[in-house]
Scaffold this active site. Structure first.
Site, short mmCIF file in Angstrom:
data_model
loop_
_atom_site.label_atom_id
_atom_site.label_comp_id
_atom_site.label_asym_id
_atom_site.label_seq_id
_atom_site.Cartn_x
_atom_site.Cartn_y
_atom_site.Cartn_z
N HIS A 156 0.83 -1.20 0.00
CA HIS A 156 0.00 0.00 0.00
C HIS A 156 0.86 1.25 0.00
CE1 HIS A 156 -3.98 -1.91 1.62
NE2 HIS A 156 -3.52 -2.52 0.55
N GLU A 205 0.68 3.94 1.73
CA GLU A 205 1.04 4.43 3.06
C GLU A 205 2.28 3.72 3.61
OE1 GLU A 205 -3.52 3.83 3.24
OE2 GLU A 205 -1.85 3.22 1.95
N CYS A 265 -6.61 1.73 5.12
CA CYS A 265 -7.31 0.56 5.63
C CYS A 265 -6.93 0.33 7.10
CB CYS A 265 -6.97 -0.67 4.80
SG CYS A 265 -5.26 -1.23 4.97
#
Length: 227
Positions: A64, A66, A96
């Site tokens: 991801h 992030e 998430c």
């Protein structure tokens, strides 16, 4: 999550110099649609420097956006752990639940870092793991907001590639309804009350958004949501 190759995070729609293409920005930050990818536009300000570091990345099939920022971008940029640092993310999807935990652990290890997150839409907003993750970030002082029109304009001016771009191209004038709906849902999440937002498939894969306000707590959340 497994690590991806660095180049994979800065390929699709991201041009040399760390700017996002106009097409990629419009496709991924329009809150009325549901794209599959997550883009992260970021700004890092150090107390020792007047000039912020601005760039962007996106997710890969194995990592991801992030996590890439926390484990790669930030580590490469940070030189003195004593420097105070302010980070702002403009995300096409909210983090998430798993990424929220990683962000929380990162901030515990970095007490001199302040994080503000703007999101165009909320990722799987009815999943309790994701809702709890966002609340956990709020509880440690992370500011989480839905992107409003000034945020869109700032991103357009700051992160979108200048090639073939002028003020007449700036397009998100019709976003107010979706900003309101996602702002309401974010307030519901942060206040730990039932979801207010329904998203269902429509014709030609165009999503249909509807508001479901059934009790006084939800009405209060609507009142406190100010896009």
């Amino acid at each position: 999550m497994a690590a991806g190759k660095n180049g994979e995070h800065v390929s699709r729609g991201i041009r040399r110099g760390g700017k996002i293409s106009q097409e990629a920005f419009m496709e991924n930050y329009d809150p009325s649609v549901l794209p599959k990818e997550t883009y992260l536009l970021y700004e890092i300000k150090w107390s020792c420097s007047k000039r912020p570091w601005q760039n962007c990345c996106h997710n890969t099939p194995t990592e991801h956006a992030e996590i890439y920022f926390l484990e790669d971008v930030f580590k490469k940029q940070r030189s003195d752990p004593s420097d105070h640092c302010s980070i702002t993310w403009y995300m096409s999807w909210s983090p998430c639940g798993d990424c929220c935990r990683a962000i929380r652990d990162f901030l515990k290890e970095q007490p001199n870092v302040n994080l503000v997150i703007y999101v165009a839409r909320i990722y799987w907003h009815k999943e309790e793991n994701n809702r709890q993750g966002l609340r956990s970030l709020m509880n440690i002082g992370v500011s989480i907001q839905v992107m409003d029109l000034p945020a869109y304009r700032y991103c357009w001016k700051t992160f979108v590639d200048d090639e073939d771009k002028d003020e007449d191209d700036y397009w998100p004038r019709h976003f107010a309804p979706w900003i309101m709906l996602y702002s309401l849902e974010l307030q519901s999440i942060l206040q730990n009350i039932p979801s207010c937002l329904e998203i269902s498939p429509g014709e030609n894969q165009t999503p249909i958004f509807s508001l479901c306000v059934e009790d006084e707590e939800q009405k209060k959340a609507l009142t406190s949501a100010n896009p």
